[in-house]
Structure formats: C-alpha cells, structure tokens
Write a protein that holds these residues in place. Sequence first.
Motif, PDB file in Angstrom:
ATOM      1  N   LEU A  18       0.852  -1.187   0.000  1.00 26.91           N
ATOM      2  CA  LEU A  18       0.000   0.000   0.000  1.00 26.91           C
ATOM      3  C   LEU A  18       0.887   1.235   0.000  1.00 26.91           C
ATOM      4  N   HIS A  19       0.936   1.921  -1.117  1.00 27.35           N
ATOM      5  CA  HIS A  19       1.775   3.121  -1.258  1.00 27.35           C
ATOM      6  C   HIS A  19       3.245   2.814  -0.979  1.00 27.35           C
ATOM      7  N   GLY A  20       3.720   1.638  -1.375  1.00 25.57           N
ATOM      8  CA  GLY A  20       5.112   1.274  -1.196  1.00 25.57           C
ATOM      9  C   GLY A  20       5.468   0.669   0.149  1.00 25.57           C
ATOM     10  N   ALA A  21       4.499   0.457   1.010  1.00 26.12           N
ATOM     11  CA  ALA A  21       4.763  -0.111   2.338  1.00 26.12           C
ATOM     12  C   ALA A  21       3.862  -1.327   2.552  1.00 26.12           C
ATOM     13  N   PRO A  22       4.334  -2.335   3.300  1.00 25.55           N
ATOM     14  CA  PRO A  22       3.469  -3.470   3.607  1.00 25.55           C
ATOM     15  C   PRO A  22       2.298  -3.025   4.489  1.00 25.55           C
ATOM     16  N   PHE A  92     -15.024   5.270  -9.304  1.00 26.52           N
ATOM     17  CA  PHE A  92     -15.723   6.041 -10.323  1.00 26.52           C
ATOM     18  C   PHE A  92     -15.011   7.342 -10.693  1.00 26.52           C
ATOM     19  N   LEU A  93     -13.963   7.715  -9.960  1.00 26.11           N
ATOM     20  CA  LEU A  93     -13.272   8.986 -10.219  1.00 26.11           C
ATOM     21  C   LEU A  93     -11.857   8.747 -10.728  1.00 26.11           C
ATOM     22  N   SER A  94     -10.962   8.408  -9.830  1.00 30.41           N
ATOM     23  CA  SER A  94      -9.568   8.138 -10.192  1.00 30.41           C
ATOM     24  C   SER A  94      -9.152   6.834  -9.522  1.00 30.41           C
ATOM     25  N   PRO A  95      -9.501   5.697 -10.129  1.00 37.60           N
ATOM     26  CA  PRO A  95      -9.310   4.405  -9.464  1.00 37.60           C
ATOM     27  C   PRO A  95      -7.845   4.026  -9.274  1.00 37.60           C
ATOM     28  N   THR A  96      -7.565   3.472  -8.091  1.00 38.74           N
ATOM     29  CA  THR A  96      -6.282   2.863  -7.765  1.00 38.74           C
ATOM     30  C   THR A  96      -6.586   1.521  -7.117  1.00 38.74           C
ATOM     31  N   SER A  97      -5.971   0.450  -7.640  1.00 35.57           N
ATOM     32  CA  SER A  97      -6.271  -0.900  -7.155  1.00 35.57           C
ATOM     33  C   SER A  97      -5.097  -1.501  -6.400  1.00 35.57           C
ATOM     34  N   TYR A  98      -5.432  -2.308  -5.388  1.00 36.54           N
ATOM     35  CA  TYR A  98      -4.459  -3.004  -4.561  1.00 36.54           C
ATOM     36  C   TYR A  98      -4.921  -4.442  -4.404  1.00 36.54           C
ATOM     37  N   TYR A  99      -3.993  -5.381  -4.513  1.00 33.39           N
ATOM     38  CA  TYR A  99      -4.333  -6.781  -4.297  1.00 33.39           C
ATOM     39  C   TYR A  99      -3.918  -7.183  -2.888  1.00 33.39           C
ATOM     40  N   PHE A 100      -4.857  -7.743  -2.132  1.00 33.23           N
ATOM     41  CA  PHE A 100      -4.615  -8.218  -0.773  1.00 33.23           C
ATOM     42  C   PHE A 100      -4.601  -9.744  -0.797  1.00 33.23           C
ATOM     43  N   ALA A 101      -3.490 -10.331  -0.390  1.00 32.29           N
ATOM     44  CA  ALA A 101      -3.336 -11.782  -0.359  1.00 32.29           C
ATOM     45  C   ALA A 101      -3.639 -12.295   1.050  1.00 32.29           C
ATOM     46  N   TYR A 102      -4.332 -13.413   1.107  1.00 27.30           N
ATOM     47  CA  TYR A 102      -4.699 -14.025   2.379  1.00 27.30           C
ATOM     48  C   TYR A 102      -3.450 -14.481   3.127  1.00 27.30           C
ATOM     49  N   MET A 103      -3.408 -14.225   4.432  1.00 23.43           N
ATOM     50  CA  MET A 103      -2.304 -14.643   5.301  1.00 23.43           C
ATOM     51  C   MET A 103      -2.836 -15.732   6.231  1.00 23.43           C
ATOM     52  N   PRO A 104      -2.636 -17.000   5.895  1.00 24.11           N
ATOM     53  CA  PRO A 104      -3.116 -18.054   6.798  1.00 24.11           C
ATOM     54  C   PRO A 104      -2.367 -18.003   8.130  1.00 24.11           C
ATOM     55  N   ASP A 105      -3.049 -18.450   9.167  1.00 28.71           N
ATOM     56  CA  ASP A 105      -2.398 -18.490  10.493  1.00 28.71           C
ATOM     57  C   ASP A 105      -1.226 -19.450  10.438  1.00 28.71           C
ATOM     58  N   SER A 106      -0.138 -19.049  11.085  1.00 29.93           N
ATOM     59  CA  SER A 106       1.043 -19.916  11.077  1.00 29.93           C
ATOM     60  C   SER A 106       1.251 -20.558  12.424  1.00 29.93           C
TER      61      SER A 106
END
Length: 106
Positions: A18-22, A92-106
């Motif tokens: 997200l904006h270059g940071a985890p 609907f205005l200036s779209p920015t997309s981010y992919y969120f990957a599932y973090m299973p419990d370890s």
Amino acid sequence: MIAADWRCDVTYRFIANLHGAPAVASITFQQLYSYVYMSGEIRSNQAAYSFHADIYGDGGYGEMLDQYRGERFQIQIQNLTTAGFTLTSNPFLSPTSYYFAYMPDS
C-alpha cells in the motif's frame, strides 16, 4: 458463494503493498439475508483505514475512512476468493487498485 468460503466468527488477515509499504488488513464477514457484510481495518506504518462493503458473489461496493485525515471515499471489492481480493479506491473517479493476499495463520 462467499459464505461457504469464510466463517463469520473469525477475523482474517490479508497483506498488500500500500503506497510502497506493507499493509495488513484485518477483516470480518457477516452473512446477511442476500449478501455478505465485509468490514475491517487496513494498517501500515504510513496509513490507517477502516472500511465496510456489501458483497454479492465475489465483489461489491463500500466506503473507506482514512483514519489520519478523516476523509471518506468509495471502494470496490473484486475477485474475492480464499486467496485474496482486489480493493479499488475511488472506482468512479480516479481508481487505484491493490491486491490483498490471504495470510493463513502460522
């Protein structure tokens, strides 16, 4: 259907760039009559957001709040699977997309 994929009494964690940071999203799901209510928080060392969305099938729309600036904006959730989802801000205005990957419990 999402109700079969996610338990409604559990908080799930996802990770994204997200904006270059985890960033870590902590999300819960609530099965309602004809849709799933998705809500949670997204946090990184640079940003903090809370959000909610109404999910029909594998996507839907909602609202996000920037907790530092107090600004609200629309979001779109797409491709919600057990592997993760795509979150698009201001679809609907200036779209920015981010992919969120599932973090299973370890």
